[in-house]
Write an enzyme that holds these catalytic residues in place. Sequence first.
Site, PDB file in Angstrom:
ATOM      1  CG  HIS A 289      -7.143  -5.612  -2.331  1.00  0.00           C
ATOM      2  ND1 HIS A 289      -7.054  -6.891  -1.819  1.00  0.00           N
ATOM      3  CD2 HIS A 289      -6.758  -5.706  -3.620  1.00  0.00           C
ATOM      4  CE1 HIS A 289      -6.649  -7.713  -2.758  1.00  0.00           C
ATOM      5  NE2 HIS A 289      -6.450  -7.015  -3.865  1.00  0.00           N
ATOM      6  CB  SER A 290      -3.205  -5.385  -2.722  1.00  0.00           C
ATOM      7  OG  SER A 290      -1.971  -5.725  -3.291  1.00  0.00           O
ATOM      8  CE1 TYR A 291       3.144  -0.336  -2.930  1.00  0.00           C
ATOM      9  CE2 TYR A 291       1.756   1.610  -2.770  1.00  0.00           C
ATOM     10  CZ  TYR A 291       3.008   1.035  -2.802  1.00  0.00           C
ATOM     11  OH  TYR A 291       4.131   1.818  -2.691  1.00  0.00           O
TER      12      TYR A 291
END
Length: 416
Positions: A289-291
Amino acid sequence: MPIRASIFLFCLVRITMAQLLAQEEKEKTTALKDLLSRIDLDELMKKDEPPLNFPETLDGFEYAFNEHGQLRHIHTGEPFVFNYKEDLHRWNQKRYEALGEIITNYVYERLENDCNLKKEILPVDSTVDEPKSFIYMSEDALTNPEKIMVLIQGSGVVRAGQWARRLIINEDLNSGTQIPFINRAKEEGYGVIVLNPNENSLEVEKVPDSAKKLSPDASDEPAEKRERKEERENKKKKDFYEKYRNPQKEREMEHIPIRENSTPEEHTLYVWDHFISKSLAKNIFIVAHSYGGLSFVNLMIQREAEVKNRVRVVAMTDSVHNVWHQEANKSIRDWLREVQSSINQMCQNLDVPNHNFSHPPDLLYFAGTEKHELTSWKSFHSIFKFFSDALKDHEDESSSSPVTTRSSHRIKNEDL
C-alpha cells in the site's frame, strides 16, 4: 537679532527632538513587526494549556472497541472526539497521538493473541543494547511449501498490522488494520509475513550538551560590548514575547537509527534477504500500500532475479512508486506489466479498469473509493480473487515460465 537667534535655536531643538522621537518610534515599530513575525497560532494556543499528561490505556481514555470493531466511548457510546478542548489544537493533537500509541500496542496484541503471529526481532544478530525493530510471521511462514502472503504498509506513524491509524480510530479495525487480510490468508492456506517498515529508529531523550558554555572574557573590547548589547536587546524581545505565551517545556528527543532498517526501503530489503527469500514457498504474493509499493520496486531493483523467480503477483493499492524516477530498467518494467495489479482510488466503481492513466488498461483498476487510505480494504475481496486466479492459471499452464502473465488471468470487463 538675539530674538531671531533664539527662535532659530528653539526651532532647531524642536526639529532635532522630533527627529529623535520619529527614529525611536521607527525602532519600536520595527521591533514590534519583528516580534509579530515570530508569533504563530500554535504558540499562542499554548497559553494556559493543560498539562500534556494523558492516560496510558484505552480504559484510561474511557474508550473501547465494540463488537463491530469500532472505537466508542464506554459511557456515551459516541465515536472518538478530536476537539476535546476547544481552541487548543496542539493539546488535542498530542492527545490524539497518545491514543494512537495505545492503538498501536492494541493491534500488536491482536496480531499475537487473535492471529497467532509470532514476533521476529530485527536485526537477527542484534546485541542486547542496540536499537531493534521487529516483524510478525505466521508459524508456517518459512515452511509453507506452496504460498505465502507479504503485507507492506505505507509510510507514517502506522506500525506492523496497520493500514491507517485514522481509519482505526474513526472507522473500524477491519478497514484500518491488516487483520482481515491475515485471517483470510491463513484460512486459504497462505503463510503470512507482516512487515514493519516505519519502525526505523529508537527515540531517546537528548542529553544536553554541557560543552556549550560561554567562556569567560574579562576584556572590554568593542566586539564584546556589541554582543552584550545584542544580548540585552534579545532578552527584551524575549520577555515581551513571553507575555503572549506560556509554553510547556517538552523533552528534546533524538533518534538512533536501527541497523540495516533505518528506512522503509532498507527494512523491506532486509526482510527479503533474511526471511522471505528463505521461505520454502513456491509462490509469493505481495500486497503493498502507498509507499509500500515504492519499497517493493526498490526491492526489485536490488534483487531483480530473485524477485522475478519467487514472486507470483503483487497488488499495489494506491501505490506512490514511479518506475521512471526510481530508474527501474526495462526488464523490471516489463515484468511489472505482467504480474502487477495496481489498484487506484479516484473512482466509486470497484474493479473498473482505469483508462485515464498512462498504464495499460489491464494493469490499473479502481478501488471503489476516493480515500487513499481506504483502497486496501475496499479492494480486499478483489485482491484475494486476483491472487487465487493467478495461482490457478499458473498451475494449469504447461509452459515452463516461472511467471504467470497478466493476459491469462486479467479480470474481464463483462464480469464486473
